[in-house]
Design a protein around this motif. Structure first.
Motif, PDB file in Angstrom:
ATOM      1  N   VAL A   1       0.840  -1.200   0.000  1.00 51.60           N
ATOM      2  CA  VAL A   1       0.000   0.000   0.000  1.00 51.60           C
ATOM      3  C   VAL A   1       0.872   1.245   0.000  1.00 51.60           C
ATOM      4  CG1 VAL A   1      -1.641   1.333   1.380  1.00 51.60           C
ATOM      5  CG2 VAL A   1      -1.987  -1.115   1.077  1.00 51.60           C
ATOM      6  N   SER A   2       1.958   1.218   0.771  1.00 52.16           N
ATOM      7  CA  SER A   2       2.861   2.374   0.806  1.00 52.16           C
ATOM      8  C   SER A   2       3.516   2.605  -0.549  1.00 52.16           C
ATOM      9  CB  SER A   2       3.940   2.156   1.871  1.00 52.16           C
ATOM     10  OG  SER A   2       3.360   1.976   3.140  1.00 52.16           O
TER      11      SER A   2
ATOM     12  N   LYS B   1       3.223   5.932  -3.008  1.00 53.78           N
ATOM     13  CA  LYS B   1       4.539   6.477  -2.639  1.00 53.78           C
ATOM     14  C   LYS B   1       4.669   7.962  -2.947  1.00 53.78           C
ATOM     15  CE  LYS B   1       6.740   4.775  -6.920  1.00 53.78           C
ATOM     16  NZ  LYS B   1       5.564   4.073  -7.444  1.00 53.78           N
ATOM     17  N   HIS B   2       3.974   8.425  -3.993  1.00 49.31           N
ATOM     18  CA  HIS B   2       4.066   9.851  -4.336  1.00 49.31           C
ATOM     19  C   HIS B   2       3.208  10.713  -3.419  1.00 49.31           C
ATOM     20  CE1 HIS B   2       6.370   8.803  -7.849  1.00 49.31           C
ATOM     21  NE2 HIS B   2       5.401   8.032  -8.315  1.00 49.31           N
TER      22      HIS B   2
ATOM     23  N   GLU C   1       4.405   9.179   7.652  1.00 49.03           N
ATOM     24  CA  GLU C   1       4.117   7.806   7.230  1.00 49.03           C
ATOM     25  C   GLU C   1       5.379   6.998   6.961  1.00 49.03           C
ATOM     26  OE1 GLU C   1      -0.189   7.941   5.108  1.00 49.03           O
ATOM     27  OE2 GLU C   1       1.416   8.950   4.029  1.00 49.03           O
ATOM     28  N   TYR C   2       6.526   7.651   6.906  1.00 49.27           N
ATOM     29  CA  TYR C   2       7.775   6.908   6.781  1.00 49.27           C
ATOM     30  C   TYR C   2       7.987   5.987   7.983  1.00 49.27           C
ATOM     31  CZ  TYR C   2       9.067  10.227   3.060  1.00 49.27           C
ATOM     32  OH  TYR C   2       9.106  10.974   1.919  1.00 49.27           O
TER      33      TYR C   2
END
Length: 390
Positions: free
Chosen positions: A43-44, A48-49, A55-56
């Motif tokens: 999902v990440s 990613k953009h 959220e990292y």
């Protein structure tokens, strides 16, 4: 430690049925953790953009939990089934090192995430300045912090060894009980890897809930904002409670037994008192994906959409591999129910694929409905597979 003593230390000290039970439970945990953390990373990657710096930490949490799963579960499962540690003294130390490294990194990441959430919600003046550079720097600090404690037993501050129940490895609790230097390492772990993170996490989320509750009361006269704030508050309450419960459930039993081993009568501690807390600690790898995947509506919708896409693509690929007749049946069935706004859709391309996963990469073009005006079956007209329908 002689060969005979080593063999005794690596032999299980709990009944065979309990060992089998632990192996089965670890197998379930391992599969759930592998699927959950892989989905979290997937999902990440898909968004990613759009990732925010905070959220990292969730990505790093999935990486450390996945590392814990891959490095610990296979050896713990097989050793439990065989009723003894199978891999020798050297691998025992590597196993314990990986457990300490990834476990403390997950704990530290959870702690840092709670601090970042607190700053962004309660101190927006400073929280809005938080960017990706700060996120990467804090994640690097989490790994350095975990590496510091994981390497300490290798530098003779503490010692790695077999667990008292015999089928896994961690800190050598007997040495911790008998030597003050090793005991001080256990105390440092208890303070800096349990008490401190516990206080920070609880304080941060309590501060967030108080701030959100005050904001909700201030917005009560605005109906739309009230609804929006209530939704935000519900999600934050769920996340906060889930994180705190998961943290306590996973690590409290092990923290208690570590202090018992360091300061109590070691000979009077039953092996099961170490086996069950270790099981709870390993379960932390499945709590985090559940918390951050299932309690966030946008993430749930993205998962449902992509899993549905994958299932559809796999089904189409499997049926097409069995012959053109079944492939054509899918297209005919789809053509019977064209979308209501199909007239507004641009022309689509039917794509030939070698397998289901290649079809998934081209989805939704491969599953799109051809223009009904054409009145041609793409399975019977090979030209349609490489050119737009007209």
């Amino acid at each position: 430690m002689g060969l005979q003593d080593e063999d005794i230390a690596f032999h299980s000290n709990i009944p065979v049925p309990l060992d089998i039970t632990l192996a089965v439970v670890y197998s379930v945990f391992g599969v759930c953790s592998l699927l959950g953390n892989s989905m979290l990373l997937y999902v990440s990657y898909k968004k990613k953009h759009l990732l925010k710096p905070a959220e990292y930490f969730i990505i790093n949490l999935a990486v450390s939990d996945l590392g814990l799963t891959l490095s610990l579960y296979p050896m713990a499962i097989t050793s439990s089934f065989y009723h003894r540690w199978l891999y020798g003294k050297t691998v025992c130390s590597i196993y314990a090192f990986c457990g300490m490294l990834f476990g403390i990194c997950s704990l530290t990441t959870l702690t840092l995430l709670s601090i970042v959430c607190f700053v962004k919600v309660c101190c927006p003046l400073y929280g809005n300045r938080f960017n990706s550079v700060h996120g990467r720097l804090l994640i690097a600090c989490a790994w350095v912090y975990a590496l510091l404690f994981a390497c300490s037993p290798l530098a003779n501050w503490g010692k790695y060894g077999p667990e008292p129940y015999g089928t896994a490895c961690c800190i050598d609790w007997r040495v911790s009980n008998q030597h003050s230097t090793a005991r001080s390492y256990t105390v440092a772990l208890f303070i800096f890897c349990y008490i401190l993170p516990c206080c920070v996490i609880v304080s941060s989320y309590m501060g967030i809930l108080v701030t959100v509750n005050v904001s909700r009361k201030n917005m009560e006269q605005h109906a739309l904002r009230k609804t929006h704030m209530s939704s935000i508050q519900t999600i934050l309450i769920k996340l906060s409670v889930a994180v705190c419960i998961g943290f306590f459930a996973a690590w409290s039993p092990y923290a208690v037994v570590s202090m018992w081993a360091a300061f109590g009568h070691y000979e009077n501690i039953p092996p099961l008192a170490f086996a069950f807390p270790a099981m709870f600690a390993k379960s932390s790898t499945i709590y985090n994906p559940i918390i951050y995947l299932m309690l966030r509506p946008k993430v749930r919708s993205l998962m449902r959409r992509d899993l549905g896409t994958l299932c559809h693509a796999c089904l189409n690929g499997c049926l097409c591999s069995q012959g053109p007749a079944k492939c054509c049946a899918i297209h005919r069935q789809t053509n019977q129910f064209p979308p209501s706004n199909s007239s507004a859709q641009p022309p689509t391309v039917a794509i030939k694929c070698k397998d289901a996963f290649e079809c998934f990469r081209h989805y939704p073009q491969m599953c799109s409905v051809t223009n009904p005006a054409a009145n041609r079956d793409p399975c019977k007209d090979p030209d349609n597979s490489s050119s737009p329908n007209t």
